[in-house]
Enzyme design. Structure first.
Site, PDB file in Angstrom:
ATOM      1  CE  LYS A   9      -2.956   2.063   3.482  1.00  0.00           C
ATOM      2  NZ  LYS A   9      -2.093   3.025   3.807  1.00  0.00           N
ATOM      3  CE  LYS A  14       5.063   0.997  -2.387  1.00  0.00           C
ATOM      4  NZ  LYS A  14       3.940   1.710  -1.409  1.00  0.00           N
ATOM      5  CE  LYS A  40       4.694   7.641  -2.584  1.00  0.00           C
ATOM      6  NZ  LYS A  40       4.753   7.625  -1.098  1.00  0.00           N
ATOM      7  CG  ASP A 133      -2.312   1.918  -2.738  1.00  0.00           C
ATOM      8  OD1 ASP A 133      -3.057   1.877  -1.737  1.00  0.00           O
ATOM      9  OD2 ASP A 133      -1.109   2.250  -2.724  1.00  0.00           O
TER      10      ASP A 133
HETATM   11  P1  ADP Z   1       6.008   4.170   0.388  1.00  0.00           P
HETATM   12  O1  ADP Z   1       7.171   3.971  -0.298  1.00  0.00           O
HETATM   13  O2  ADP Z   1       5.425   2.819   0.565  1.00  0.00           O
HETATM   14  O3  ADP Z   1       4.790   5.010   0.043  1.00  0.00           O
HETATM   15  P2  ADP Z   1       7.894   5.327   2.471  1.00  0.00           P
HETATM   16  O4  ADP Z   1       8.838   4.452   2.461  1.00  0.00           O
HETATM   17  O5  ADP Z   1       8.002   6.655   1.722  1.00  0.00           O
HETATM   18  O6  ADP Z   1       6.323   4.428   1.764  1.00  0.00           O
HETATM   19  O7  ADP Z   1       7.277   5.730   3.743  1.00  0.00           O
HETATM   20  C1  ADP Z   1       6.331   6.589   4.478  1.00  0.00           C
HETATM   21  C2  ADP Z   1       6.740   7.285   5.614  1.00  0.00           C
HETATM   22  O8  ADP Z   1       6.877   6.221   6.795  1.00  0.00           O
HETATM   23  C3  ADP Z   1       7.969   7.894   5.375  1.00  0.00           C
HETATM   24  O9  ADP Z   1       7.919   9.234   5.999  1.00  0.00           O
HETATM   25  C4  ADP Z   1       9.019   7.094   6.332  1.00  0.00           C
HETATM   26  O10 ADP Z   1      10.066   7.932   7.100  1.00  0.00           O
HETATM   27  C5  ADP Z   1       8.068   6.601   7.417  1.00  0.00           C
HETATM   28  N1  ADP Z   1       8.601   5.186   7.677  1.00  0.00           N
HETATM   29  C6  ADP Z   1       8.778   4.216   6.988  1.00  0.00           C
HETATM   30  N2  ADP Z   1       9.258   3.261   7.813  1.00  0.00           N
HETATM   31  C7  ADP Z   1       9.344   3.634   8.969  1.00  0.00           C
HETATM   32  C8  ADP Z   1       9.408   3.021  10.401  1.00  0.00           C
HETATM   33  N3  ADP Z   1      10.053   1.640  10.644  1.00  0.00           N
HETATM   34  N4  ADP Z   1       9.363   3.789  11.542  1.00  0.00           N
HETATM   35  C9  ADP Z   1       8.886   5.081  11.349  1.00  0.00           C
HETATM   36  N5  ADP Z   1       8.660   5.669  10.070  1.00  0.00           N
HETATM   37  C10 ADP Z   1       8.780   4.783   9.058  1.00  0.00           C
HETATM   38 MG    MG Z   2       7.530   4.968  -2.037  1.00  0.00          MG
END
Ligand code: ADP
Ligand code: MG
Length: 279
Positions: A9, A14, A40, A133
């Site tokens: 999601k 990720k 993104k 998603d």
């Molecule tokens: P995605 O790539 O799935 O959209 P992201 O890797 O960009 O998600 O992470 C979304 C947000 O969650 C970011 O701001 C990231 O810093 C935070 N985040 C991810 N993993 C953790 C974790 N283990 N602890 C705290 N914050 C996290």
């Molecule tokens: Mg991402």
């Protein structure tokens, strides 16, 4: 050479997991390529010290606008080497509101294949970081066309994360025989939900897979992100950095490849409900 795809999601973590996995593998001396397959376009941001690299679709547009042909595009135009030596690619997406969001993925993967990117850079490990998603045409590409045989799903204990994961399982099941792909395992990126580890283990077991890693929630991840670094670079001696290194070891040692059995909506709801401590 190994190619894995990370699905889940939006906002589940990720890109954070992919980037820290890339760094952990790089520390082990592997040649790594991370391919952001999310419009993104921020998958590799912390690998490139905050720089948004040009996306493959941007490069196509730039070439078209200046009257050049698609075949003039070379690897140097779409693959960017980070200071740590990780090869970074961002597929990109159309202008908001125009066209199919998955087109960037399709275009990028075909281009990388045609230009033999993995051979040219002697890649040992490629990571596709894919928005999950919607598992529509473009986003299903890495698994549908068999680019990545090995898929990992990122979840948390939250219902919507599990709902998205279950849909991804449906897509894997659909393409499994044709493209010889399988589910390598499930990784839980904690949101500090009640009974989260148990929910994650139970969900993974019920879909016929395994929870291969549980990543705790830690504010150091945000600190590293604001400082435009992976946790491994920002705080190499921290507990969270060791977590990502250990997760990388588990991925390296993992040889599961399961055809998942998605749950019905009712089964999924019951599962989450049974751990809920609400009123
Ligand atoms: P995605 O790539 O799935 O959209 P992201 O890797 O960009 O998600 O992470 C979304 C947000 O969650 C970011 O701001 C990231 O810093 C935070 N985040 C991810 N993993 C953790 C974790 N283990 N602890 C705290 N914050 C996290
Ligand atoms: Mg991402």
């Amino acid at each position: 050479m190994r190619q894995i795809a990370i699905y889940g999601k939006g906002g589940i973590g990720k890109s954070t997991i992919s980037s820290n996995l890339s760094m952990a593998l790089r520390e082990r001396g592997l040649n790594v390529m991370q391919i952001g397959c999310d419009p993104k376009r921020d998958s590799t941001r912390v690998l490139t010290k905050g720089r948004f690299i040009p996306t493959v679709l941007d490069t196509y547009r730039k070439f078209h606008d200046s009257g050049k042909k698609d075949t003039d595009i070379s690897l140097d135009d779409i693959v960017f080497r980070s200071d740590e030596g990780i090869y970074c690619v961002e597929a990109g997406g159309p202008k908001p509101g125009v066209g199919c969001a998955g087109r960037g993925v399709l275009t990028a993967l075909q281009k990388l294949k045609n230009l033999d990117a993995f051979g040219a850079y002697k890649i040992d490990f490629a990571i596709y970081d894919v928005l999950g998603d919607v598992v529509c045409g473009g986003f299903a590409m890495p698994m549908r066309e068999g680019f990545s045989k090995e898929i990992y799903i990122i979840i948390s204990g939250e219902f919507m994360a599990l709902y998205a994961a279950n849909n991804i399982c449906e897509a894997i099941k659909t393409f499994a025989s044709r493209s010889k792909i399988g589910l390598g395992g499930v990784i839980c990126n904690s949101r500090n939900v009640y009974g989260e580890r148990e929910i994650a283990e139970e969900f993974s077991r019920r879909i016929g897979s395994k929870l291969i890693y549980f990543v705790p929630r830690d504010n150091i991840v945000q600190d590293a992100e604001i400082n435009k670094k992976t946790v491994i670079e920002y705080a190499p001696k921290s507990n969270q950095a060791d977590i990502y290194r250990d997760m990388a070891r588990c991925v390296l040692e993992n040889d599961r490849s399961d055809i998942p059995k998605p749950l019905t909506m009712e089964e999924l709801e019951d599962l989450v409900q049974s751990y809920n401590k609400g009123l």
